[in-house]
Design a protein around this motif. Structure first.
Motif, PDB file in Angstrom:
ATOM      1  N   SER A  44       0.819  -1.216   0.000  1.00 43.00           N
ATOM      2  CA  SER A  44       0.000   0.000   0.000  1.00 43.00           C
ATOM      3  C   SER A  44       0.849   1.260   0.000  1.00 43.00           C
ATOM      4  CB  SER A  44      -0.910   0.014   1.233  1.00 43.00           C
ATOM      5  OG  SER A  44      -0.159   0.287   2.408  1.00 43.00           O
ATOM      6  N   GLY A  45       2.130   1.125   0.353  1.00 41.37           N
ATOM      7  CA  GLY A  45       3.012   2.275   0.461  1.00 41.37           C
ATOM      8  C   GLY A  45       2.859   3.046   1.757  1.00 41.37           C
ATOM      9  N   ASN A  46       2.171   2.462   2.735  1.00 42.40           N
ATOM     10  CA  ASN A  46       1.946   3.153   4.007  1.00 42.40           C
ATOM     11  C   ASN A  46       3.104   3.011   4.985  1.00 42.40           C
ATOM     12  OD1 ASN A  46      -0.614   4.224   3.475  1.00 42.40           O
ATOM     13  ND2 ASN A  46      -1.620   2.302   4.002  1.00 42.40           N
ATOM     14  N   PHE A  47       3.789   1.859   4.946  1.00 43.55           N
ATOM     15  CA  PHE A  47       4.809   1.576   5.950  1.00 43.55           C
ATOM     16  C   PHE A  47       6.095   1.071   5.315  1.00 43.55           C
ATOM     17  CE2 PHE A  47       0.686   1.004   8.002  1.00 43.55           C
ATOM     18  CZ  PHE A  47       0.822   1.860   9.088  1.00 43.55           C
ATOM     19  N   LEU A  48       7.203   1.423   5.953  1.00 43.97           N
ATOM     20  CA  LEU A  48       8.526   0.936   5.563  1.00 43.97           C
ATOM     21  C   LEU A  48       9.098   0.167   6.742  1.00 43.97           C
ATOM     22  CD1 LEU A  48      11.267   2.878   3.629  1.00 43.97           C
ATOM     23  CD2 LEU A  48      11.859   1.630   5.712  1.00 43.97           C
ATOM     24  N   LEU A  49       9.510  -1.072   6.501  1.00 44.05           N
ATOM     25  CA  LEU A  49      10.009  -1.955   7.551  1.00 44.05           C
ATOM     26  C   LEU A  49      11.489  -2.214   7.324  1.00 44.05           C
ATOM     27  CD1 LEU A  49       6.874  -2.586   7.070  1.00 44.05           C
ATOM     28  CD2 LEU A  49       7.325  -4.724   8.269  1.00 44.05           C
ATOM     29  N   VAL A  50      12.305  -2.042   8.359  1.00 44.36           N
ATOM     30  CA  VAL A  50      13.752  -2.235   8.262  1.00 44.36           C
ATOM     31  C   VAL A  50      14.170  -3.416   9.134  1.00 44.36           C
ATOM     32  CG1 VAL A  50      16.034  -1.206   8.537  1.00 44.36           C
ATOM     33  CG2 VAL A  50      14.090   0.238   7.902  1.00 44.36           C
ATOM     34  N   ALA A  51      14.860  -4.381   8.540  1.00 47.08           N
ATOM     35  CA  ALA A  51      15.360  -5.542   9.275  1.00 47.08           C
ATOM     36  C   ALA A  51      16.762  -5.259   9.796  1.00 47.08           C
ATOM     37  CB  ALA A  51      15.389  -6.769   8.376  1.00 47.08           C
ATOM     38  N   HIS A  52      16.945  -5.377  11.102  1.00 47.38           N
ATOM     39  CA  HIS A  52      18.251  -5.138  11.730  1.00 47.38           C
ATOM     40  C   HIS A  52      18.870  -6.466  12.146  1.00 47.38           C
ATOM     41  CE1 HIS A  52      16.401  -1.073  12.416  1.00 47.38           C
ATOM     42  NE2 HIS A  52      17.590  -0.742  11.933  1.00 47.38           N
ATOM     43  N   GLN A  53      19.962  -6.806  11.475  1.00 46.80           N
ATOM     44  CA  GLN A  53      20.611  -8.086  11.717  1.00 46.80           C
ATOM     45  C   GLN A  53      21.200  -8.183  13.122  1.00 46.80           C
ATOM     46  OE1 GLN A  53      23.649  -8.942   8.851  1.00 46.80           O
ATOM     47  NE2 GLN A  53      24.349 -10.794   9.897  1.00 46.80           N
ATOM     48  N   TYR A  54      21.701  -7.069  13.656  1.00 46.22           N
ATOM     49  CA  TYR A  54      22.475  -7.138  14.898  1.00 46.22           C
ATOM     50  C   TYR A  54      21.692  -6.739  16.150  1.00 46.22           C
ATOM     51  CZ  TYR A  54      26.082  -7.639  11.429  1.00 46.22           C
ATOM     52  OH  TYR A  54      26.808  -8.070  10.355  1.00 46.22           O
ATOM     53  N   THR A  55      20.596  -6.032  15.995  1.00 49.13           N
ATOM     54  CA  THR A  55      19.751  -5.747  17.172  1.00 49.13           C
ATOM     55  C   THR A  55      18.507  -6.636  17.186  1.00 49.13           C
ATOM     56  OG1 THR A  55      19.015  -3.792  15.932  1.00 49.13           O
ATOM     57  CG2 THR A  55      20.506  -3.431  17.775  1.00 49.13           C
ATOM     58  N   ASN A  56      18.431  -7.563  16.234  1.00 55.57           N
ATOM     59  CA  ASN A  56      17.419  -8.623  16.250  1.00 55.57           C
ATOM     60  C   ASN A  56      15.990  -8.075  16.291  1.00 55.57           C
ATOM     61  OD1 ASN A  56      19.422 -10.845  16.455  1.00 55.57           O
ATOM     62  ND2 ASN A  56      19.818  -9.931  18.457  1.00 55.57           N
ATOM     63  N   ASP A  57      15.719  -7.155  15.353  1.00 59.62           N
ATOM     64  CA  ASP A  57      14.362  -6.626  15.289  1.00 59.62           C
ATOM     65  C   ASP A  57      14.062  -6.048  13.912  1.00 59.62           C
ATOM     66  OD1 ASP A  57      15.718  -4.202  15.202  1.00 59.62           O
ATOM     67  OD2 ASP A  57      15.090  -3.516  17.172  1.00 59.62           O
ATOM     68  N   VAL A  58      12.769  -5.858  13.673  1.00 65.58           N
ATOM     69  CA  VAL A  58      12.283  -5.163  12.487  1.00 65.58           C
ATOM     70  C   VAL A  58      11.590  -3.905  12.975  1.00 65.58           C
ATOM     71  CG1 VAL A  58      10.753  -5.239  10.486  1.00 65.58           C
ATOM     72  CG2 VAL A  58      11.983  -7.317  11.209  1.00 65.58           C
ATOM     73  N   VAL A  59      12.101  -2.741  12.564  1.00 67.95           N
ATOM     74  CA  VAL A  59      11.538  -1.456  12.960  1.00 67.95           C
ATOM     75  C   VAL A  59      10.537  -1.007  11.895  1.00 67.95           C
ATOM     76  CG1 VAL A  59      12.039   0.976  13.404  1.00 67.95           C
ATOM     77  CG2 VAL A  59      13.561  -0.802  14.293  1.00 67.95           C
ATOM     78  N   ILE A  60       9.358  -0.576  12.334  1.00 73.40           N
ATOM     79  CA  ILE A  60       8.285  -0.194  11.413  1.00 73.40           C
ATOM     80  C   ILE A  60       8.116   1.326  11.413  1.00 73.40           C
ATOM     81  CG2 ILE A  60       5.851  -0.479  10.838  1.00 73.40           C
ATOM     82  CD1 ILE A  60       5.933  -3.168  12.320  1.00 73.40           C
ATOM     83  N   PHE A  61       8.301   1.928  10.228  1.00 69.89           N
ATOM     84  CA  PHE A  61       8.130   3.364  10.042  1.00 69.89           C
ATOM     85  C   PHE A  61       6.855   3.639   9.239  1.00 69.89           C
ATOM     86  CE2 PHE A  61      12.746   2.925  10.491  1.00 69.89           C
ATOM     87  CZ  PHE A  61      13.066   3.969  11.339  1.00 69.89           C
ATOM     88  N   LYS A  62       6.202   4.742   9.553  1.00 68.38           N
ATOM     89  CA  LYS A  62       5.089   5.241   8.750  1.00 68.38           C
ATOM     90  C   LYS A  62       5.638   6.166   7.676  1.00 68.38           C
ATOM     91  CE  LYS A  62       0.751   6.419   7.759  1.00 68.38           C
ATOM     92  NZ  LYS A  62      -0.187   5.485   7.102  1.00 68.38           N
ATOM     93  N   ILE A  63       5.148   6.022   6.446  1.00 67.94           N
ATOM     94  CA  ILE A  63       5.580   6.875   5.336  1.00 67.94           C
ATOM     95  C   ILE A  63       4.558   7.984   5.105  1.00 67.94           C
ATOM     96  CG2 ILE A  63       6.112   6.972   2.869  1.00 67.94           C
ATOM     97  CD1 ILE A  63       6.864   4.022   2.992  1.00 67.94           C
ATOM     98  N   ASN A  64       5.014   9.217   5.073  1.00 62.91           N
ATOM     99  CA  ASN A  64       4.181  10.334   4.646  1.00 62.91           C
ATOM    100  C   ASN A  64       4.169  10.308   3.113  1.00 62.91           C
ATOM    101  OD1 ASN A  64       3.432  12.969   3.668  1.00 62.91           O
ATOM    102  ND2 ASN A  64       3.716  13.762   5.735  1.00 62.91           N
ATOM    103  N   LYS A  65       3.025  10.016   2.531  1.00 62.42           N
ATOM    104  CA  LYS A  65       2.969   9.822   1.086  1.00 62.42           C
ATOM    105  C   LYS A  65       3.179  11.112   0.298  1.00 62.42           C
ATOM    106  CE  LYS A  65       0.288   5.567   0.935  1.00 62.42           C
ATOM    107  NZ  LYS A  65      -0.881   4.863   0.352  1.00 62.42           N
TER     108      LYS A  65
END
Length: 371
Positions: free
Chosen positions: A324-345
Motif C-alpha cells: 500500500s506504500g503506508n509503511f517501511l520496515l527495516v530488518a536489523h541483523q544485529y539488534t534482532n528486530d524489524v523497525v516499522i516506520f510510517k511513510i508520509n505519502k
C-alpha cells in the motif's frame, strides 16, 4: 562461518502486491547460525494499522537469508548460506495458514548465495563468495531441479581485501523479463544477460556489462514501475547510480551518494527500493551509520536527496515497503528486530510507529498476498 560485516546483501526480497487488500503475509528470512533464529518466519501484517501477528516458523533451515515467493503465491524459495555446502531450498506455501512445507533443496555449486529470484520456469541464485550465478529448473510440484547452468564471473577490482575476485550480489529480472541483471561487488560491474527461460542449458547468454567507479562495489538494483529507469546502490562507495533503461541497455543519468560530503564513518550500503507510486527512493547504510536516506524522484528519472535518518537499530539490511506504500520496515541483523516506520505519502518522510517485530538476525522481508 566468519564473514566481513558487509559481506552479504540485503536482499531485494521479492514484493508481491494485491489491489485493495489490507492483510498480507510478511515472510522473514534470517541467519540461524547466530543461535537466535529458528528459520523462516511468517506474520500477518495489516497495511492500514501496521498490526502484526505471528503465524508460523519453518525450522531446521540453515541460514535462509534471502527469500522469494512464486508469482502464483504457491511456493517459496530460499537460499541457504553455508559456505561450500550452500544450497537453494524449495517449499510449498499455504498463504492462508502462512505455513511452508519443504519440497527439496539442491547445492548451488557456488558458495554463500545471497539473493534468489524465480519465475514459472526457473529459480536463480546469486552466489557471493562463489562469484557465480546458478540457474535451476522448476518442475510441476514446485521443486528445483538441475542446476541447468552455472555462470562463473572472473576478475576483481582495486580493493584487494574485498575485491580479490568476483562477488555476485544480486540477480534481477529486467522489467520486460527479457534479461537478467547481475551486480558483482568484486568486479565493479553490472552484467546483463539475455534470458532464454525454456532452454535446457543455455538459459543465460552474455549481452552487455556496465562498469561503475572502481572500488565502489555494486550491490542492489531496482527499477521504476514503468521500467524506464533503474537505480543501483553500491555497497562500498555508498553511491546511487540512476540509469535510463531500454531493451537490455543501461544509460547513466546521474551519480549521487547516500551520505553528505563530510561523512567519515564506515560505509556499508545495503538495500534500495522505490515507493509503489514511484515518488520516493530509499537506501540503507550499515557500518557506523545505521541510517536510511530518502530521495525524491523527478520526472526525468534523476534524484534529489532529501534526508538521512537513523534506522533505530544496528545492521539495517533489507528493508521492504508494504504494497500500500503506508509503511517501511527495516530488518536489523544485529539488534534482532524489524523497525516499522510510517511513510508520509506527500513528502516521503519516515516516522517511527514504535512498533517492533522481535526475532533473531532478520535479513530479508517479503510481502505476499494472504490468498
Amino acid at each position: 562461518m566468519k564473514k566481513s560485516l558487509f559481506l552479504l546483501p540485503f536482499l531485494f526480497c521479492s514484493l508481491h502486491s494485491k489491489a485493495q487488500s489490507t492483510e498480507y503475509n510478511l515472510l522473514i528470512g534470517t541467519y540461524t547460525n547466530t543461535g537466535k533464529s529458528e528459520g523462516i518466519y511468517v506474520y500477518d501484517f495489516n497495511t492500514k494499522t501496521a498490526a502484526f501477528r505471528a503465524k508460523s516458523i519453518t525450522k531446521n533451515v540453515i541460514n535462509p537469508s534471502y527469500l522469494t515467493v512464486s508469482k502464483d503465491n504457491a511456493f517459496v524459495y530460499a537460499v541457504n548460506e553455508d559456505g561450500a555446502n550452500s544450497s537453494v531450498s524449495a517449499f510449498s506455501f499455504d498463504p492462508v495458514k502462512g505455513s511452508l512445507e519443504p519440497l527439496n533443496k539442491l547445492a548451488t555449486k557456488g558458495a554463500d548465495p545471497c539473493f534468489v529470484i524465480a519465475d514459472d520456469v526457473n529459480v536463480l541464485s546469486a552466489n557471493y563468495s562463489g562469484g557465480s550465478i546458478s540457474v535451476f529448473g522448476r518442475d510441476s510440484s514446485g521443486a528445483v531441479s538441475g542446476p541447468k547452468q552455472i555462470i562463473q564471473h572472473s576478475g576483481g577490482s582495486v580493493d584487494k581485501s574485498r575485491q580479490e575476485g568476483p562477488h555476485v550480489h544480486q540477480v534481477r529480472f529486467s522489467p520486460d523479463k527479457k534479461y537478467i541483471i547481475s551486480n558483482d561487488l568484486g568486479t565493479d560491474k553490472i552484467y546483463i544477460y539475455k534470458y532464454q527461460p525454456t532452454e535446457a542449458s543455455n538459459v543465460l547468454v552474455a549481452h552487455d556489462s556496465v562498469a561503475v567507479k572502481a572500488g565502489t562495489g555494486p550491490r542492489h538494483i531496482t527499477f521504476s514501475k514503468d521500467g524506464k529507469f533503474a537505480y543501483l546502490l553500491t555497497e562500498m562507495g555508498g553511491l546511487v547510480y540512476a540509469y535510463s533503461y531500454n531493451d537490455g541497455k543501461l544509460t547513466l543519468l546521474q551519480e549521487t551518494a547516500i551520505f553528505g560530503k563530510d561523512f567519515k564513518e564506515q560505509s556499508g550500503a545495503a538495500d534500495i527500493h522505490l515507493t509503489p507510486d514511484g515518488k520516493f527512493l530509499y537506501a540503507t547504510n550499515r557500518g557506523n551509520a545505521n541510517s536510511i536516506t530518502r530521495f525524491a524522484v523527478q520526472s526525468n528519472g534523476k534524484l534529489v536527496k532529501k534526508t538521512e535518518v537513523p534506522t533505530l537499530g544496528k545492521g539495517p539490511r533489507n528493508f521492504a515497503i508494504d504494497p500500500s506504500g503506508n509503511f517501511l520496515l527495516v530488518a536489523h541483523q544485529y539488534t534482532n528486530d524489524v523497525v516499522i516506520f510510517k511513510i508520509n505519502k506527500e513528502t516521503g518522510a519516515l516516522t517511527d510507529t514504535g512498533k517492533r517485530i522481535e526475532l533473531g538476525a532478520p535479513v530479508c522481508l517479503v510481502f505476499a498476498p494472504v490468498k
